[in-house]
Design an enzyme around this catalytic site. Structure first.
Site, short mmCIF file in Angstrom:
data_model
loop_
_atom_site.label_atom_id
_atom_site.label_comp_id
_atom_site.label_asym_id
_atom_site.label_seq_id
_atom_site.Cartn_x
_atom_site.Cartn_y
_atom_site.Cartn_z
N ASP A 1 7.58 22.18 -19.45
CA ASP A 1 7.31 21.42 -20.68
C ASP A 1 6.54 20.13 -20.41
O ASP A 1 6.95 19.04 -20.84
CB ASP A 1 8.63 21.07 -21.38
N GLU B 1 6.94 25.64 -31.67
CA GLU B 1 7.63 24.51 -31.06
C GLU B 1 6.63 23.66 -30.28
O GLU B 1 5.42 23.90 -30.33
CB GLU B 1 8.74 25.03 -30.12
#
Length: 538
Positions: free
Chosen positions: A14, A195
């Site tokens: 991420d 997301e």
């Protein structure tokens, strides 16, 4: 002149990137590992070093009780008004209820926080709670001086979309207060699982970048643009901007969750997460790693990879300086007052209840605490596995009095999958050596090897991993030869793909030291060194 991906090997997912002057910083998720968030620094986008883990005290982060693969998700790092801003989620629950076997409400708890610092290495402020409406929060600083908080919106209702789109709300950057009401600005595409939002402004367009397709083999970076921050957004005409979906045999798989940075010379680069499957089992024991590659803006104003085919690149040619794929060799003698930077522990901010580097100078003392499956106070200190093949060893002094006391060398993914070579005692008080393995079969299972009687005194413990294969060895303090256990173990279970049903799996394999005392007496174990050697980026 090449960069070989991944630039951050091993569990580093991420990524969020920012450029301040000539310095680049990448923040990555740490989930249940403490301290929270890893921030790496580079001057050339090729060579990176860890500079800080900013969430390092109880007032900022306490993850005791957080389930596996919860905790700190998807940090966002930005710089505005002379300060660094870090936004992150602390995920407290990952679960779903069922009604008569049907899919019920998916009740999850995501708390989003904001911390700031004038300097990247701190001190970082105490957190301000922003919202809890979904995960993957990010800040966008518009050119009119206003700042906006983005996050995905979670819909827990039975039959709901779960991933309900991206919401935006204005944020007062002086105190973290949110202004007005949140607005749904993008509902996502047919790939679903929308997301990881990031927003950029270029030539009067707002460019929204999101992750879609889920974090497995269909993961993708998707972009859309609008003239207004609130939309409507038109989706990139080519489909995903970057993905490995459908590209069998590609060395980098699971590519997605990206972020963009512009260099001082005007080039655009994307960082993104990726996974490298083992060749036989097709499992990613190194977890989700961070890669980077240059991008280009087309004449139509859309972003694309250099060749336009949206493929991740294992090797980036003609980059700034070259970076060699060098083996890692790290030996920690535990002769300082602080833990070597490669190591982390699990969940708790009360590190002094787990270990000490001063109680016995020259040793890492682990205090026997809860089980190796505990979600609260587990005495386990470990570092990332960063290559498919590696060796690690340590020496431990430990005198267990009964079977509830154990200490040793562990290869660990989470509480449901690990291989643990440990010293304990049998019913007669004889010191023995055993391996406890947690195997993620459909119902879960624990397997224990036959005990091996060992003499008193310090004992060396060693593990060697070669892709899917793992073996353990031991030796007395006066010996130079390793005695290898006859069993071979499956290293591939320490991966996202090997899992019990319904559990999140977002981290990666670690190797380190652990100590338990289930009697509650806190019997300590002293480790004199820890050595890790691997063969570099495979």
């Amino acid at each position: 002149m090449t960069i070989r991906n991944p630039i951050l090997p091993g569990f580093n997912p991420d990524p969020s990137i920012v450029c301040v002057g000539d310095d680049y910083y990448v923040a990555t998720s740490t989930f249940e590992w403490y301290p929270g968030v890893q921030i790496h620094h580079s001057r050339d986008l090729a060579n990176w070093r860890l500079v800080t883990r900013p969430l390092n005290r109880a007032s900022q982060l306490d993850m005791r009780g957080n389930p596996d693969s919860c905790g700190v998700w998807a940090p966002d790092l930005s710089h505005a008004n002379g300060r660094f801003h870090l936004i992150y989620s602390d995920v407290k629950r990952y679960g779903q209820t069922t009604i008569d076997g049907a899919r019920g409400a998916s009740l999850r708890d995501f708390h989003n926080y904001w911390v700031t610092s004038e300097h990247i290495d701190g001190p970082w402020s105490d957190p301000v709670h922003l919202n809890s409406s979904g995960f993957d929060p990010a800040l966008f600083h518009d050119d009119d001086g206003r700042s906006w908080l983005l996050n995905m919106l979670w819909d827990h209702r039975p039959g709901g979309r779960r991933f309900a789109g991206i919401v935006a709300q204005e944020m007062d950057l002086a105190n973290g207060g949110l202004l007005g009401e949140r607005r749904l600005i993008f509902e996502g595409t047919s790939l679903g699982f929308t997301e990881g939002p990031h927003l950029y402004k270029r030539d009067g367009w707002y460019h929204l970048l999101v992750a879609e397709g889920g974090t497995e083999r269909n993961h993708a970076v998707v972009m859309a643009r609008a003239r207004s921050l609130f939309g409507p957004y038109e989706v990139h005409p080519d489909g995903p901007v970057l993905t490995a979906a459908g590209k069998q045999g590609a060395a980098l798989q699971r590519t997605g969750h990206g972020d963009l940075v512009e260099t001082p010379t005007g080039e655009t680069w994307m960082v993104y997460l990726c996974g490298r499957p083992l060749p036989v089992s097709d499992r990613c024991v190194l977890g989700r790693e961070t890669a980077i590659q240059p991008m280009r803006w087309g004449e139509d104003g859309w972003l694309r990879t250099l060749d336009g085919d949206a493929s991740p690149e294992l090797v980036v040619e003609d980059a700034t300086p070259s970076v060699a794929s060098e083996p890692q060799r790290e030996r920690s003698a535990f002769d300082t007052a602080t833990l070597p930077e490669a190591f982390q522990w699990l969940r708790t901010p009360e590190a002094d209840r787990l270990f000490s580097l001063t109680a016995r100078p020259g040793y890492l003392r682990l205090y026997g605490r809860e089980t190796i499956g505990s979600h609260f106070t587990q005495s386990l200190v470990a570092r990332r596995q960063q290559a498919f093949a590696y060796a690690a060893e340590t020496q431990v002094t430990f005198a267990p009095r009964h079977f509830q006391q154990a200490a040793g060398l562990v290869c660990y993914y989470n509480s449901t999958k690990f291989h643990y070579l440990h010293v304990t005692a049998d019913d007669d008080g004889q010191r023995v050596l055993q391996v406890l393995s947690a195997i993620p079969t459909p119902l879960g299972s624990s397997v224990m090897t036959q005990p091996i009687a060992i003499d008193a005194g310090p004992i060396g413990l060693r593990v060697e991993v070669d892709h899917e294969n793992l073996r353990f060895g031991y030796r007395g303090a006066a010996s130079t030869e390793w005695n290898w256990l006859p069993e071979r173990f499956d290293a591939s279970i320490l991966s996202d793909e090997a899992t019990l049903p319904g559990l999140p799996n977002f981290t990666g394999a670690f190797v380190g030291m652990a100590c338990q005392d289930l009697s509650g007496a806190g019997e300590p174990a002293d480790f004199s060194y820890f050595e890790y050697v691997d063969g570099g980026n495979d």
